[in-house]
Design a protein around this motif. Structure first.
Motif, PDB file in Angstrom:
ATOM      1  N   UNK A  79       0.888  -1.127   0.117  1.00 32.90           N
ATOM      2  CA  UNK A  79      -0.050  -0.024   0.053  1.00 32.90           C
ATOM      3  C   UNK A  79       0.921   1.408   0.097  1.00 32.90           C
ATOM      4  N   UNK A  89       0.533  20.198   0.115  1.00 34.88           N
ATOM      5  CA  UNK A  89       0.801  19.854   1.482  1.00 34.88           C
ATOM      6  C   UNK A  89       0.060  18.476   1.693  1.00 34.88           C
ATOM      7  N   UNK A  90      -1.091  18.173   0.893  1.00 36.72           N
ATOM      8  CA  UNK A  90      -1.779  17.164   1.037  1.00 36.72           C
ATOM      9  C   UNK A  90      -0.855  15.606   0.672  1.00 36.72           C
ATOM     10  N   UNK A 123       3.436   4.754   9.083  1.00 36.58           N
ATOM     11  CA  UNK A 123       2.552   3.321   9.381  1.00 36.58           C
ATOM     12  C   UNK A 123       3.467   2.266   9.036  1.00 36.58           C
ATOM     13  N   UNK A 136      -7.038   9.753  -6.051  1.00 35.67           N
ATOM     14  CA  UNK A 136      -7.797  10.502  -5.275  1.00 35.67           C
ATOM     15  C   UNK A 136      -7.253  11.754  -4.687  1.00 35.67           C
ATOM     16  N   UNK A 137      -6.132  11.517  -4.262  1.00 37.87           N
ATOM     17  CA  UNK A 137      -5.443  12.774  -3.458  1.00 37.87           C
ATOM     18  C   UNK A 137      -5.089  13.743  -4.532  1.00 37.87           C
ATOM     19  N   UNK A 176       1.606  15.182   3.375  1.00 36.58           N
ATOM     20  CA  UNK A 176       1.305  14.706   4.483  1.00 36.58           C
ATOM     21  C   UNK A 176       0.719  13.018   4.279  1.00 36.58           C
ATOM     22  N   UNK A 177       0.398  12.688   3.203  1.00 37.71           N
ATOM     23  CA  UNK A 177      -0.334  11.162   2.914  1.00 37.71           C
ATOM     24  C   UNK A 177       0.895  10.468   3.003  1.00 37.71           C
ATOM     25  N   UNK A 202      -5.909   5.373  -4.097  1.00 39.28           N
ATOM     26  CA  UNK A 202      -5.645   6.575  -3.108  1.00 39.28           C
ATOM     27  C   UNK A 202      -4.913   7.762  -3.444  1.00 39.28           C
ATOM     28  N   UNK A 257      -9.622  21.276  -4.731  1.00 35.77           N
ATOM     29  CA  UNK A 257      -9.055  21.891  -3.845  1.00 35.77           C
ATOM     30  C   UNK A 257      -8.064  22.922  -4.602  1.00 35.77           C
ATOM     31  N   UNK A 317       2.573   9.899   6.266  1.00 31.89           N
ATOM     32  CA  UNK A 317       1.492   9.034   7.264  1.00 31.89           C
ATOM     33  C   UNK A 317       1.814   7.574   6.862  1.00 31.89           C
ATOM     34  N   UNK A 318       1.811   7.492   5.466  1.00 31.25           N
ATOM     35  CA  UNK A 318       1.974   5.988   5.055  1.00 31.25           C
ATOM     36  C   UNK A 318       3.184   5.402   5.551  1.00 31.25           C
TER      37      UNK A 318
END
Lengths: 154, 138
Positions: free
Chosen positions: A48, A128-129, A140, A109-110, A132-133, A106, A121, A136-137
């Protein structure tokens, strides 16, 4: 930005490789059920994260890219499953392919939220998005690699 | 409408808490095979419904909704799995992560249709009933 994305891609390739090398030394200790759990969760999470990082990084068209990320996910699943038995190999192959396809979806879509019917947006929020993603991944997958690394002591 | 969504989310939390207490009392009787399935089903469906509710309430914030649903699914799956074994914890964790990552996309495509949310809630209640009845029979 480009340097950051390539660094994240390198980290995402490095984490499964290090975990695979440490698992390979101890594969005689594993039972059947333990191998199934390991190949299930490891191939899902790592593919992922790798699929998302590949989508942001590689500048090729969508059909080529989804082929590359599905191949990478199935290679991760195969290499984790081949440590134990044939049953865990099949589970790892399936989960790796599913995880990399999910990661690609994913990331798409981002980048373009109007694919899902969401309001799109501004372009300043896009960087920034993405940052961040990816962060985060990666955190994780680092957390789950630590969980998997210390799992066979208990 | 927003208060109805939050009421549904609150009911979900209450139900999952009741099931948590019930499973905790019976955890010595349940084997690891059933424990793995229970943690996967409970974490996955809780992440699914909560992700759909969050994306209905906040349609402008796709990324924080995804992160919140993923963390919720991971937490519930890990709590259910930690009653039994380390390996059930791992499988509940990974399945909750997967369903939480997927659910805001599904909820965004559904475009605030209340029928889809009620279908997901029915699925959640049915899976909790199945979990309870399977835990009682062993």
């Amino acid at each position: 930005m480009i340097l950051y994305l390539y660094t994240m891609l390198g980290i995402n390739i490095l984490i499964p490789a290090v975990l695979f090398l440490t698992m390979k030394k101890k594969r005689k200790l594993f039972t059947d059920r333990y191998g199934m759990t390991i190949s299930f969760s490891a191939s899902l999470i790592f593919s992922l994260s790798l699929g998302t990082a590949l989508f942001f990084t590689l500048p090729v068209s969508f059909s080529v890219l989804i082929f590359i990320s599905a191949a990478a996910g199935s290679i991760i699943g195969l290499s984790y499953g081949i440590l134990i038995t044939f049953q865990s190999l099949i589970i790892g192959l399936f989960n790796g392919t599913i995880g990399s396809l999910m990661g690609t979806m994913l990331a798409a879509v981002i980048i373009d939220p109007s694919l899902c019917g969401l309001p799109s947006q501004f372009s300043t929020l896009l960087d920034r998005n993405i940052i961040l993603i990816t962060l985060f991944l990666t955190l994780l997958s680092l957390l789950s690699s630590l969980l998997l690394r210390f799992s066979y002591r208990v | 409408m927003v208060s109805l969504y939050f009421l549904l989310f609150y009911i979900n939390i209450l139900l999952i808490g009741c099931v948590l207490v019930y499973i905790y009392k019976l955890r010595k009787l349940i084997g690891f095979q059933l424990g793995m399935t229970i943690s996967m089903v409970a974490g996955g469906f809780f992440a699914f419904t909560s992700g759909i509710i969050f994306i209905y309430v906040y349609p402008f914030h796709f990324l924080p909704v995804t992160i919140a649903a993923t963390l919720l699914g991971m937490a519930v799956g890990s709590i259910f799995g930690s009653f039994f074994d380390y390996q059930t914890l791992l499988s509940g964790y990974s399945n909750g992560l997967m369903m939480g990552m997927m659910s805001p996309m599904v909820g965004a495509v559904a475009k605030n249709s209340f029928l889809f949310l009620s279908f997901a809630e029915c699925l959640f209640f049915a899976s909790l009933l199945l979990v309870l009845s399977s835990a009682r029979q062993t």
